[in-house]
Design a protein around this motif. Structure first.
Motif, PDB file in Angstrom:
ATOM      1  N   UNK A  62       0.822  10.152  -5.071  1.00  0.00           N
ATOM      2  CA  UNK A  62       0.405  10.737  -3.644  1.00  0.00           C
ATOM      3  C   UNK A  62      -1.027  11.266  -3.797  1.00  0.00           C
ATOM      4  N   UNK A  63      -1.678  11.248  -5.156  1.00  0.00           N
ATOM      5  CA  UNK A  63      -3.071  11.749  -5.153  1.00  0.00           C
ATOM      6  C   UNK A  63      -4.124  10.843  -4.686  1.00  0.00           C
ATOM      7  N   UNK A  64      -3.606   9.580  -4.461  1.00  0.00           N
ATOM      8  CA  UNK A  64      -4.653   8.542  -4.179  1.00  0.00           C
ATOM      9  C   UNK A  64      -5.186   8.986  -2.698  1.00  0.00           C
ATOM     10  N   UNK A  65      -6.505   8.459  -2.547  1.00  0.00           N
ATOM     11  CA  UNK A  65      -7.095   8.385  -1.302  1.00  0.00           C
ATOM     12  C   UNK A  65      -6.491   7.435  -0.353  1.00  0.00           C
ATOM     13  N   UNK A  98     -10.067   0.424   7.202  1.00  0.00           N
ATOM     14  CA  UNK A  98      -9.313   1.712   7.168  1.00  0.00           C
ATOM     15  C   UNK A  98      -8.610   1.904   8.523  1.00  0.00           C
ATOM     16  N   UNK A  99      -7.529   2.555   8.675  1.00  0.00           N
ATOM     17  CA  UNK A  99      -6.932   2.829   9.760  1.00  0.00           C
ATOM     18  C   UNK A  99      -7.791   3.434  10.828  1.00  0.00           C
ATOM     19  N   UNK A 100      -8.890   4.248  10.688  1.00  0.00           N
ATOM     20  CA  UNK A 100      -9.755   4.577  11.743  1.00  0.00           C
ATOM     21  C   UNK A 100     -10.387   3.706  12.366  1.00  0.00           C
ATOM     22  N   UNK A 101     -10.828   2.641  11.736  1.00  0.00           N
ATOM     23  CA  UNK A 101     -11.516   1.413  12.203  1.00  0.00           C
ATOM     24  C   UNK A 101     -10.738   0.366  13.025  1.00  0.00           C
ATOM     25  N   UNK A 124       0.873  -1.185  -0.073  1.00  0.00           N
ATOM     26  CA  UNK A 124      -0.012   0.008  -0.123  1.00  0.00           C
ATOM     27  C   UNK A 124       0.777   1.237  -0.128  1.00  0.00           C
ATOM     28  N   UNK A 125       1.880   1.537   0.717  1.00  0.00           N
ATOM     29  CA  UNK A 125       2.854   2.497   1.031  1.00  0.00           C
ATOM     30  C   UNK A 125       3.593   2.510  -0.417  1.00  0.00           C
ATOM     31  N   UNK A 164      -9.340   4.868   1.287  1.00  0.00           N
ATOM     32  CA  UNK A 164      -9.588   3.967  -0.009  1.00  0.00           C
ATOM     33  C   UNK A 164      -8.591   2.741  -0.440  1.00  0.00           C
ATOM     34  N   UNK A 165      -7.233   3.324  -0.268  1.00  0.00           N
ATOM     35  CA  UNK A 165      -6.458   2.183  -0.559  1.00  0.00           C
ATOM     36  C   UNK A 165      -6.489   1.163   0.393  1.00  0.00           C
TER      37      UNK A 165
END
Length: 520
Positions: free
Chosen positions: A171-174, A186-189, A163-164, A177-178
């Motif tokens: 760098x324009x990707x979300x 997602x990292x918040x979850x 992913x990184x 979403x990735x």
């Protein structure tokens, strides 16, 4: 929750690489979760961990809280700070120590915590504009908002590296979403679920879960809703420092600050102007190494220059770029010179131009920590000019001032480059000797005493004879921890003994001797 998502979360939560909270942090959380917590229980728990107690005392005595008096004990710190603030400090120190023993191929751990510290510092400044929340509590919330990214790097390293790599290429990707595409969540979850598993308070769990979308928080706790909005805004401030498009990010921050909290443009500008200093101070308080922080105004100025250069010809672009660089360099030079002047005024004694009492205390605090870490000794000398009052009474204060300045020159010629000479107060001077043994301290003290006694203090009109009484003490912090004030008190007692014996001599403090004083 889908089966795939549930399976990924289980893999994370059961991973052997998932860090756990330190024992003291877990016990503090468990204890403070009660409705009524006796302060003495919290004090006793924290006091068992010497390193944690020292860190809390350091922050409590810093400008982070700006208490008017010196805080000398954990009991005093907990009483003044309160349960919530102490819990936030314990959590902050615990998380800032996570993962440092590992190295990752693409995940930059230092950059991660540096960015977290930028966000936490910004959140604290923003919170000062909102009366509903405690700035210190929000500092911890913002510090942990992206903990899910660290969780990915620790528990899903191969997929997270992919992913990184993708993000580096575009760098324009979300990013979120990735994460959902590569990792299934997602990292918040992931951060919220790990925080819940650690037993962290619901306020932290909710903030981690909703900080990217604060308006989706559906709870009825207004205090919590405001905290999530502040943390979300702090994330935008961190992006200003890291984004290749800082101008757009700054505009988004200004727009959302008005939308979420009703902050107007002058308040936003003031926050961005102060955030550099807040970051640097917080880094020092919490022991986080950060790269030199540039002011937001300078970042935006450079971004504006880059945008304007796109519309110029090559020659014009080169000329404008050179002029802009020179202007920035000149500005940096001016700021550096002013900083040096201010540091000089803050750290040096105005008369003798050696370090002042404040600078000595700061230096000694640092050296005691370093001596403990490196398992090396440290020595302290305290010297007092014998019968100094007679010089002022008989020859006037100008003569007394000359003797003080000349004395510092004589002593300074004997010391090593990394020793520190400071004016302790009046006619007393203190010398810090890092890595100096008892024997080495005695040799240096005697050299100083003899050099001063033999020196001709001649001011052009009169010759003066000056003698010193000197006390010495040596500590081994790694073997026998002691407080800074206790260390100073030892050398002060040794000085008193030297003067009691008749002055113009050296006395050493020795804590393990039946006779506390050793003749030199």
């Amino acid at each position: 929750m889908t089966r795939a998502l549930d399976r990924t979360l289980q893999n994370i939560l059961t991973s052997a690489d998932l860090p756990t909270l330190p024992v003291v942090a877990s016990q503090v959380l468990e204890l403070t979760a009660r409705d009524e917590v006796p302060l003495i229980e919290v004090i006793n728990l924290i006091s068992r961990d010497i390193a944690l107690s020292s860190k809390i005392l350091k922050v409590a005595n810093s400008a982070f809280y700006n208490f008017p008096q010196q805080i000398g004990s954990v009991q005093q710190a907990v009483s003044l700070l309160g349960i919530n603030a102490v819990r936030s400090l314990v959590l902050s120190f615990s998380f800032l120590s996570m993962g440092r023993e590992k190295e990752y191929r693409l995940f930059d751990f230092d950059a991660f915590w540096e960015r977290a510290l930028v966000a936490a510092s910004a959140a604290r400044l923003i919170a000062q504009q909102a009366t509903e929340v405690d700035p210190e509590e929000v500092f911890t919330l913002a510090l942990l908002q992206d903990i899910g990214q660290l969780v990915f790097a620790l528990t899903l390293p191969v997929r997270y590296d992919q992913l990184l790599q993708h993000l580096q290429e575009n760098s324009a990707l979300c990013e979120i979403e990735l994460e959902e595409e590569y990792l299934g969540l997602s990292h918040p979850l992931s951060g919220a679920e790990v925080a819940r598993a650690w037993g962290l308070p619901d306020a932290i769990v909710s903030t981690i879960r909703h900080h990217h979308e604060p308006l989706r928080y559906e709870g009825d706790n207004r205090h919590q809703a405001v905290a999530i909005k502040i943390v979300s805004l702090s994330n935008l401030v961190a992006q200003i420092y890291a984004s290749p498009r800082p101008i757009e990010t700054r505009q988004e921050f200004e727009q959302k600050a008005r939308q979420l909290l009703g902050l107007e443009q002058p308040v936003v500008t003031a926050i961005l102007r102060r955030v550099k200093r807040e970051i640097e101070q917080a880094a020092g308080y919490f022991g986080v190494a950060v790269k030199p922080i540039r002011p937001v105004a300078e970042i935006l100025q450079e971004a504006n220059i880059r945008l304007s250069l796109l519309h110029l010809s090559y020659e014009e672009m080169h000329r404008e770029l050179q002029q802009s660089k020179e202007a920035l360099q000149s500005l940096r030079q001016q700021l550096a010179e002013r900083k040096q002047v201010l540091e000089r005024l803050a750290n040096l004694d105005g008369l003798t131009e050696v370090h002042n009492h404040r600078s000595f205390q700061s230096f000694l605090r640092t050296e005691l920590i370093r001596s403990s870490r490196n398992r090396r000794p440290i020595s302290l000398l305290l010297a007092d000019i014998d019968h100094f009052k007679q010089f002022n009474d008989c020859h006037g204060h100008l003569s007394g001032d000359f003797i003080l300045k000349e004395l510092c020159r004589v002593i300074g010629a004997i010391l090593r480059k990394y020793d520190l000479l400071a004016r302790y107060g009046g006619e007393e001077f203190v010398v810090v000797l890092p890595e100096a043994t008892v024997e080495a301290a005695a040799v240096v003290a005697e050299k100083i005493r003899l050099a001063v006694a033999q020196h001709d203090f001649f001011d052009g009109n009169h010759h003066y004879r000056v003698t010193l009484s000197i006390g010495t003490t040596t500590a081994f912090p790694a073997e026998a921890p002691l407080g800074q004030n206790e260390f100073i008190e030892q050398v002060d007692q040794a000085l008193y003994e030297a003067k009691k014996r008749g002055r113009n001599q050296v006395a050493a403090f020795h804590s393990q001797s039946r006779c506390k004083w050793l003749p030199l």
